[in-house]
Write an enzyme that holds these catalytic residues in place. Structure first.
Site, PDB file in Angstrom:
ATOM      1  N   GLY A 244     -16.298  75.980 -26.480  1.00 11.85           N
ATOM      2  CA  GLY A 244     -16.186  74.976 -27.541  1.00 11.85           C
ATOM      3  C   GLY A 244     -15.101  73.973 -27.222  1.00 11.85           C
ATOM      4  N   SER A 245     -14.533  73.383 -28.247  1.00 12.37           N
ATOM      5  CA  SER A 245     -13.511  72.361 -28.071  1.00 12.37           C
ATOM      6  C   SER A 245     -12.171  72.969 -27.681  1.00 12.37           C
ATOM      7  CB  SER A 245     -13.343  71.552 -29.360  1.00 12.37           C
ATOM      8  OG  SER A 245     -12.743  72.366 -30.368  1.00 12.37           O
ATOM      9  N   GLU A 266     -13.976  78.443 -22.164  1.00 16.66           N
ATOM     10  CA  GLU A 266     -14.703  77.329 -21.546  1.00 16.66           C
ATOM     11  C   GLU A 266     -14.658  76.183 -22.547  1.00 16.66           C
ATOM     12  OE1 GLU A 266     -15.632  77.250 -18.571  1.00 16.66           O
ATOM     13  OE2 GLU A 266     -15.935  79.315 -17.918  1.00 16.66           O
ATOM     14  N   CYS A 300     -20.651  69.936 -21.270  1.00 13.98           N
ATOM     15  CA  CYS A 300     -19.211  69.945 -21.011  1.00 13.98           C
ATOM     16  C   CYS A 300     -18.917  69.365 -19.628  1.00 13.98           C
ATOM     17  CB  CYS A 300     -18.638  71.354 -21.149  1.00 13.98           C
ATOM     18  SG  CYS A 300     -19.515  72.592 -20.187  1.00 13.98           S
TER      19      CYS A 300
END
Length: 508
Positions: A244-245, A266, A300
């Site tokens: 995620g962020s 990640e 991403c």
């Protein structure tokens, strides 16, 4: 309801219905939480409804999972590999249907949706071989009649929290490896892709049942942030993998660290492509297009920043603007579509805010820069000529926006590549060996993925996937990533009758 449409009939082939239970707990489907709606981002119409988990559901699931660990750990690794092989076969039998579901619910185009499911299948195949190679090392002992070696054992339970942009592939990177290593898996899928979570879990559940294994070996929840927080806080889960962020990842890391758990993160990427003066321009343009607009810029590893040597910058930009204007934007399931919608209305609004900032600072938009008025979340792939020092360049705008910046020397380009807080993926286009080896060396890119003459996205499973700095430092999928899912013991056996001490210590 959208589920009743003829084009959605395939969903019944993967055991989905107009209403679905969103938790697989102790081998049973049950959930007592709120009912949410799964939405097609191409038109924002309802696909189906899902009942989410409550904290009580979570606790019941974790208790059962904690018991199932005792059974799963005791099964030899190659036998666990056989179960993962069967999971791969189950996924393979539904490849087209699952890929179509990924496209329908997430919004990526159909070839990408099918490719994502293929990635889990590939991970299953990889993990089967790995199940016979979880090797330790023999270490020479300095003491006579002593044997020293490493033993790898399972952690117990691995928590996997996945994101909407790869709603099932990231599960595969983690779960396939975790399972062959002897861990049970607790999966919380993205709140906006619950149907994918359910469909994949049902196939895994069938394999476990067929082999008379506890269903709790693989426990899954559809739910919101409270379930993710529960996983982060739960000391029964030694390892939490979060995608995620950077902002949320940092909170997860702090929570897990407070209980001395392990984190595999990640997080964000702000990835760059460098095009040198000797680059194959045609190859570079094709790569930039895929890297910047594939998955509507919601990978991403999507390319956000493009550094062009000043001597070839105009040529590259002219060609790139030309191909951008030819990109077909539309329904992710329609043949010929290259760019589908952004995943949510909020994503589209975030795109609009980003473009407003760019316009307010008078940067030059070369192509795109607008939302597309429709029922769906469509936006125009956008190229912006901008300065490296602009604050917006340092942030990750999760959509198809590409910042173009000129440079004069390789050293300058590398410095710009490394100037952001994220460090996931990077690529250079050149044929000069001295540039290539500087780029991949200690004074080159500081990213976890360092490519030459290929895009920043589209990583293979055989290599370890992950990045540095604010990307979190985690590594998933191939290489020796499996070691993160196990605990290492250094073992020493004295098979003699004397007690020599290390470092030659004489203790009387």
């Amino acid at each position: 309801m959208g589920f009743e449409k003829k084009e959605y009939e395939f969903l019944r082939e993967i055991a989905l219905d107009s209403t679905n239970t969103g938790c697989f707990i102790n081998g049973q489907w049950k959930a007592t939480g709120s009912v949410v709606t799964s939405v097609n981002p191409s038109n924002n119409q309802t696909i189906a409804k899902v009942t989410e988990a409550t904290i009580q559901d979570y606790e019941e699931g974790l208790q059962a999972c904690s018991e199932a660990v005792k059974t799963w750990m005791a099964i030899p690794a190659p036998k666990r590999g056989e179960i993962v092989r069967q999971i791969g076969e189950a996924l393979r039998s539904k490849l087209e249907h699952l890929g179509r579901l990924v496209s329908l619910e997430m919004g990526k185009i159909l070839p990408e949706g099918i490719g994502e499911v293929q990635e889990i299948i590939d991970m299953c195949d990889y993990a089967v071989g790995l199940s016979r190679q979880l090797n330790g090392s023999i270490i020479p002992s300095e003491r006579p009649n002593h044997m020293m070696f490493e033993v790898w054992n399972p952690l117990g339970i691995v928590g996997v929290i996945t994101a909407f942009n790869f709603p099932c592939a990231v599960l595969g990177w983690n779960a396939c490896i975790a399972l062959v290593c002897g861990n049970c898996v607790v999966w919380k899928g993205a709140p906006t892709t619950p149907l994918i979570t359910i469909a994949v879990t049902k196939l895994v559940a069938e394999v476990l049942e067929k082999n008379n294994l506890p269903g709790a070996i693989f426990t899954s929840f559809c739910g919101g942030a409270e379930i993710g927080q529960a996983i982060s806080k739960d000391s029964r889960i030694p390892l939490v993998s979060f995608t995620g962020s950077s902002k949320v990842g940092l909170m997860v890391q702090r929570t897990v660290n407070e209980r001395f758990g392990k984190c595999l993160l990640e997080l964000s990427g702000n990835n760059a492509i460098i095009v040198m003066d000797d680059a194959d321009i045609k190859l570079a343009v094709r790569s930039i297009l895929f890297a910047a607009v594939g998955t509507a810029g919601q990978r991403c590893t999507s390319c956000r920043r493009l550094f062009l040597h000043e001597s070839i910058s105009q040529n590259v930009m002219d060609q790139l603007v030309g191909v951008y204007k030819q990109v077909k934007i539309g329904d992710s399931l329609e043949k010929g579509t290259l760019v589908g919608p952004l995943h949510t209305r909020a994503s589209r609004e975030n795109f609009e805010k980003g473009i407003s900032i760019i316009k307010s600072q008078a940067w030059k938009i070369l192509v795109g820069g607008s939302v597309i008025e429709s029922e769906g979340n469509f936006v125009q792939p956008t190229i912006v000529e901008i300065s490296q020092d602009a604050p917006v360049v340092k942030e990750e705008l999760f959509g198809p926006v590409l910042y173009v910046i000129k440079f004069q020397t390789l050293e300058q380009a590398i410095e710009m590549n490394n100037s952001v807080s994220q460090g996931l993926s990077s690529s250079i286009f050149t044929s000069r060996p001295e540039a290539i080896f500087k780029w991949i060396g200690p004074l080159g890119s500081d990213c976890g993925i360092v490519n030459v003459n290929i895009p920043t996205n589209g990583a293979e499973i055989g290599g370890a996937f992950g990045g540095e700095k604010a990307t979190g430092g985690g590594r998933e999928a191939g290489s020796d990533s499996w070691k993160q899912y196990m605990r290492r013991s250094t073992c020493t056996i004295n098979y003699g009758s004397e007690l020599p001490l290390a470092q030659g210590i004489n203790f009387g």
